[in-house]
Design a protein around this motif. Structure first.
Motif, short mmCIF file in Angstrom:
data_model
loop_
_atom_site.label_atom_id
_atom_site.label_comp_id
_atom_site.label_asym_id
_atom_site.label_seq_id
_atom_site.Cartn_x
_atom_site.Cartn_y
_atom_site.Cartn_z
N TRP A 1 40.50 -29.14 -8.53
CA TRP A 1 39.73 -29.84 -7.50
C TRP A 1 40.18 -31.29 -7.30
N SER A 2 41.09 -31.77 -8.13
CA SER A 2 41.51 -33.17 -8.02
C SER A 2 42.20 -33.40 -6.67
N GLY A 3 41.91 -34.54 -6.05
CA GLY A 3 42.49 -34.87 -4.75
C GLY A 3 41.68 -34.41 -3.57
N LEU A 4 40.69 -33.57 -3.78
CA LEU A 4 39.82 -33.16 -2.68
C LEU A 4 38.84 -34.29 -2.38
N GLU A 5 38.52 -34.47 -1.11
CA GLU A 5 37.73 -35.63 -0.68
C GLU A 5 36.24 -35.38 -0.87
N ALA A 6 35.58 -36.26 -1.58
CA ALA A 6 34.14 -36.16 -1.82
C ALA A 6 33.38 -36.59 -0.58
N GLY A 7 32.11 -36.16 -0.49
CA GLY A 7 31.24 -36.57 0.61
C GLY A 7 31.24 -35.62 1.78
N LYS A 8 32.09 -34.62 1.75
CA LYS A 8 32.09 -33.58 2.79
C LYS A 8 32.63 -32.30 2.15
N VAL A 9 32.61 -31.20 2.92
CA VAL A 9 33.19 -29.97 2.41
C VAL A 9 34.71 -30.06 2.59
N ASP A 10 35.43 -30.17 1.48
CA ASP A 10 36.89 -30.25 1.51
C ASP A 10 37.43 -29.10 0.67
N THR A 11 38.47 -28.45 1.15
CA THR A 11 38.96 -27.26 0.48
C THR A 11 40.48 -27.29 0.32
N ARG A 12 40.95 -26.48 -0.63
CA ARG A 12 42.38 -26.27 -0.83
C ARG A 12 42.58 -24.80 -1.20
N ARG A 13 43.47 -24.14 -0.51
CA ARG A 13 43.72 -22.73 -0.80
C ARG A 13 44.22 -22.58 -2.23
#
Length: 324
Positions: A8-20
């Protein structure tokens, strides 16, 4: 703060952010961060299932369906950041189970089923293989299941299978109960009744005792416990695929995990003998005298002989009661 050594590192906090999770994966799995900076695991779906299946309830996880602008999802959100390492293991295991599916619906079913297995483990289930005695008992119940499924249907049979949950009787139907006992074929002709409730009367229900010989044998003879389990799984796949999740949940409650190694145990099993547990049947049944509890005893099968019946007669009684 999300540690840098996690998916989950690098995903932006404060909104729904995802990475496949994996570009080559068959289904759409994502690592995600929710608006409250909680990490999550997501399976993106083309359609929401109808009816919506039951989802497990875990103390530190939230498991929900949600419809987003990009389509419906199933998400698993971690509520306790201290469990991040364990949560990653859970997510990867859920994905591994789902990736075995041929359809999205099956992937969802497998993902939920695997999460239910974690539900079982995290509430105190066992990580080790089942003992020999427990394997014998489970095989005995599986053999009775194989008789009941073609007679009553998978859904009815699995709903009635209460043994894995620790209920007094192994099967509790609308008008009948069945207690299953597995014994060694070469042993003395007795079965062990482990408490006073197993053969106790149930109001407005008939009670049957099913006795099977389950014996450990050397390779190449016999079959392993996973092979007995697979036989029922294949039966359900052919006749009632929607019941497979119920089957998996019952196995999880029984402590069985297909990933465990049972290759050192091989078993042969007899057809069950059935007995009608009626008024004069030899037994110690509840209520017992005040001050006594957990009464176990050996029941001589010779004393049960006058009450013996065949599966055909039992089957007709069950069918009449379930489908009047």
């Amino acid at each position: 703060m999300i540690p840098t050594d996690t998916p989950w590192s690098g995903l932006e906090a404060g909104k729904v952010d995802t990475r496949r999770v994996l570009a080559s994966a068959r289904w759409n799995w994502f690592w995600a961060v929710m608006p409250r900076v909680d990490v999550a695991f997501v399976l993106q779906l083309a359609d929401l299932p109808k009816p919506t299946p039951d989802l497990p309830m875990l103390r530190n996880l939230e498991i929900r369906f949600q419809t987003l602008p990009g389509g419906p999802i199933l998400y698993i959100r971690l509520k306790d950041s201290a469990q991040l390492e364990l949560f990653e293991t859970l997510c990867r295991d859920v994905m591994a189970a789902g990736e075995l599916a041929e359809t999205e619906a099956e992937a969802l079913e497998r993902a939920i089923g695997r999460t239910f297995r974690w539900h079982y483990l995290l509430r105190g289930g066992k990580l080790e293989v089942l003992s020999e005695e427990t394997q014998k008992g489970l095989i005995g119940e599986i053999e009775v299941l194989k008789l009941l499924i073609p007679t009553l249907g998978a859904k009815t049979t699995l709903t009635a299978w209460t043994g894995p949950s620790g209920a007094p009787k192994d099967f509790e139907l609308k008008a009948d109960c069945i207690e299953v006992k597995a014994r060694r074929g070469a042993s003395q002709p007795f079965v062990k009744i482990t408490n006073e409730f197993q053969l106790a009367d149930v109001p407005d229900r008939r009670l049957w005792l099913a006795v099977l010989a389950v014996d450990k044998v050397q390779p190449p003879h016999g079959r392993t416990l996973p092979e007995y389990v697979s036989e029922v799984t294949e039966l359900l796949e052919q006749t009632e695929p929607s019941a497979i999740m119920d089957w998996d949940l019952h196995l999880a409650d029984a402590g069985f995990d297909i990933l465990h190694d049972y290759s050192t145990w091989r078993w042969i099993v007899s057809s069950p003998d059935f007995y009608a547990v009626t008024k004069d049947f030899p037994r110690i049944a509840a209520p017992v005298p005040l001050g006594l509890s957990s009464v176990s005893y050996a029941l001589a099968l010779s004393a049960c002989a006058p009450f013996r019946t065949d599966w055909g007669a039992v089957r007709e009684k069950l069918k009449e009661a379930e489908h009047p």
